[in-house]
Write a protein that holds these residues in place. Structure first.
Motif, PDB file in Angstrom:
ATOM      1  N   ALA A   4       0.822  -1.217   0.000  1.00  0.00           N
ATOM      2  CA  ALA A   4       0.000   0.000   0.000  1.00  0.00           C
ATOM      3  C   ALA A   4       0.857   1.269   0.000  1.00  0.00           C
ATOM      4  O   ALA A   4       0.465   2.292  -0.569  1.00  0.00           O
ATOM      5  N   ASN A   5       2.033   1.229   0.640  1.00  0.00           N
ATOM      6  CA  ASN A   5       2.880   2.426   0.735  1.00  0.00           C
ATOM      7  C   ASN A   5       3.796   2.598  -0.471  1.00  0.00           C
ATOM      8  O   ASN A   5       4.582   3.536  -0.533  1.00  0.00           O
ATOM      9  N   TRP A   6       3.700   1.687  -1.444  1.00  0.00           N
ATOM     10  CA  TRP A   6       4.496   1.821  -2.667  1.00  0.00           C
ATOM     11  C   TRP A   6       3.669   2.566  -3.716  1.00  0.00           C
ATOM     12  O   TRP A   6       2.818   1.997  -4.393  1.00  0.00           O
ATOM     13  N   ASP A  59       9.646   3.961  -4.693  1.00  0.00           N
ATOM     14  CA  ASP A  59       9.270   3.585  -3.324  1.00  0.00           C
ATOM     15  C   ASP A  59       9.554   2.102  -3.091  1.00  0.00           C
ATOM     16  O   ASP A  59      10.133   1.717  -2.068  1.00  0.00           O
ATOM     17  N   ALA A  60       9.122   1.274  -4.036  1.00  0.00           N
ATOM     18  CA  ALA A  60       9.337  -0.167  -3.921  1.00  0.00           C
ATOM     19  C   ALA A  60      10.822  -0.504  -4.038  1.00  0.00           C
ATOM     20  O   ALA A  60      11.350  -1.320  -3.264  1.00  0.00           O
ATOM     21  N   PHE A  61      11.502   0.139  -4.975  1.00  0.00           N
ATOM     22  CA  PHE A  61      12.918  -0.146  -5.218  1.00  0.00           C
ATOM     23  C   PHE A  61      13.757   0.126  -3.968  1.00  0.00           C
ATOM     24  O   PHE A  61      14.581  -0.707  -3.564  1.00  0.00           O
ATOM     25  N   GLN A  62      13.526   1.293  -3.340  1.00  0.00           N
ATOM     26  CA  GLN A  62      14.347   1.693  -2.188  1.00  0.00           C
ATOM     27  C   GLN A  62      14.065   0.802  -0.974  1.00  0.00           C
ATOM     28  O   GLN A  62      15.000   0.399  -0.263  1.00  0.00           O
ATOM     29  N   GLU A  63      12.790   0.499  -0.732  1.00  0.00           N
ATOM     30  CA  GLU A  63      12.456  -0.335   0.433  1.00  0.00           C
ATOM     31  C   GLU A  63      13.004  -1.753   0.259  1.00  0.00           C
ATOM     32  O   GLU A  63      13.552  -2.334   1.200  1.00  0.00           O
ATOM     33  N   LEU A  64      12.843  -2.294  -0.943  1.00  0.00           N
ATOM     34  CA  LEU A  64      13.345  -3.646  -1.201  1.00  0.00           C
ATOM     35  C   LEU A  64      14.871  -3.677  -1.115  1.00  0.00           C
ATOM     36  O   LEU A  64      15.455  -4.621  -0.564  1.00  0.00           O
ATOM     37  N   LEU A  65      15.509  -2.653  -1.640  1.00  0.00           N
ATOM     38  CA  LEU A  65      16.972  -2.585  -1.608  1.00  0.00           C
ATOM     39  C   LEU A  65      17.493  -2.554  -0.179  1.00  0.00           C
ATOM     40  O   LEU A  65      18.500  -3.186   0.151  1.00  0.00           O
TER      41      LEU A  65
END
Length: 339
Positions: A282-284, A289-295
């Motif tokens: 939901a926060n992506w 947003d997804a790239f940085q959190e997953l990284l």
């Protein structure tokens, strides 16, 4: 002697359901009669039932036994008929398990579960694919379809099932419960030497799969790329170009030494980092947003469906139906799933 032999033969010829009901009725009748004959000896119906079962099974602990003449005579009657009747029932049960196992090994049993993967054709590729699938998902089951007389793999593993039959016939896929399957993989027939004939049979199998289960995800191995045009009227979700893929990998390995190890990690869960699918959070809002959190958690976002240009689209919003793929090890993926 002839009389008892005749009775035994008639019992063996009985249908299983009839024999089971007859045995249950006989045990119940013996329990009631014995209790009525000696209520003081056995004290309760449960104790009488216990005596009847120990008598029929030849255990005979001796903690309960009849004391009257009528009770002893009836006990003799139970010895003569009850032991033989129960023995036949136990034999039928053992035979049923033996028949079930034999039919399972011969691929003659229908599959009734759901969300399974069906693989058409047996060969070294199938052997590797089955092991890879089982390792990838501990809950998924695999159905192998082929014309072999015996299951090519050990079906004592309850996650592996075998269906014997022609993969171009509807009945074979009905036994495999194709409508409830998760995916179908069609490998080319290694017994056929000519590549064009291999693809022709694969096309026929794909047509059958599409007709029976158009919504099931289908992956097909094709020997020659130009033959893909022949599948244009058939809904095949993905093609694997067998010869071209091997040739391409060999060329890249020669041009860029060590690149084959990268491919091995991406296509097999047995080696290092792997490719996994994740759902949008939901926060992506954007890909960034997804790239940085997953990284930050040890995973790298590389694609949305078949689009590999994520690094040039980080500012774009992620659509709700996005299918995101990441590269990481198994431990990292499991950690992400728990969050």
């Amino acid at each position: 002697m002839h009389f008892f032999l005749k009775i035994s033969l008639n019992l063996i010829k009985m249908k299983n359901v009839t024999l089971l009901l007859t045995t249950l009725i006989f045990i119940l009748m013996c329990t009631i009669i014995m209790y009525l004959l000696e209520p003081n000896t056995f004290e309760s119906v449960l104790n009488t039932f216990y005596f009847v079962m120990t008598t029929f099974s030849t255990v005979g602990y001796g903690d309960y036994s009849p004391v009257t003449l009528a009770g002893k005579l009836f006990a003799i009657f139970m010895y003569l008929f009850g032991i033989g009747l129960l023995g036949v029932v136990i034999g039928k049960i053992v035979d049923a398990f033996t028949i079930f196992r034999r039919k399972r090994e011969e691929g003659k049993l229908s599959y009734t579960n759901e969300n399974h993967v069906i693989i058409i054709g047996w060969g070294k590729k199938t052997d590797f694919a089955v092991k890879e699938i089982l390792d990838s998902d501990p809950a998924i089951e695999v159905i192998i379809i082929d014309t072999l007389q015996q299951a090519p793999m050990d079906v004592s593993n309850n996650r592996i099932h075998y269906i014997q039959g022609d993969p171009t016939e509807e009945e074979t896929f009905e036994k495999a419960n194709i409508e409830k399957a998760r995916a179908v993989i069609v490998f080319s027939d290694d017994t056929i030497q000519n590549g064009s004939l291999k693809d022709a049979k694969t096309l026929l199998v794909a047509i059958t799969v599409e007709r029976l289960a158009p919504s099931v995800h289908t992956t097909v191995e094709v020997m020659t790329e130009k033959h893909i045009l022949n599948f244009s009227h058939v809904k095949v979700d993905e093609f694997i170009l067998s010869q071209e893929t091997i040739s391409s990998l060999a060329v890249r390995s020669a041009m860029y030494q060590g690149v084959s190890k990268v491919y091995s990690q991406l296509i097999s869960r047995q080696h290092g980092e792997d490719l996994y699918k994740v759902t949008k959070k939901a926060n992506w809002v954007t890909y960034n947003d997804a790239f940085q959190e997953l990284l930050s958690n040890g995973a790298t976002l590389i694609a949305d469906r078949d689009q590999l240009n994520i690094n040039r689209r980080l500012h774009e919003s992620i659509p709700d139906d996005a299918v995101l793929y990441i590269i990481c090890n198994k431990e990292t993926y499991q950690s992400l799933q728990e969050r």
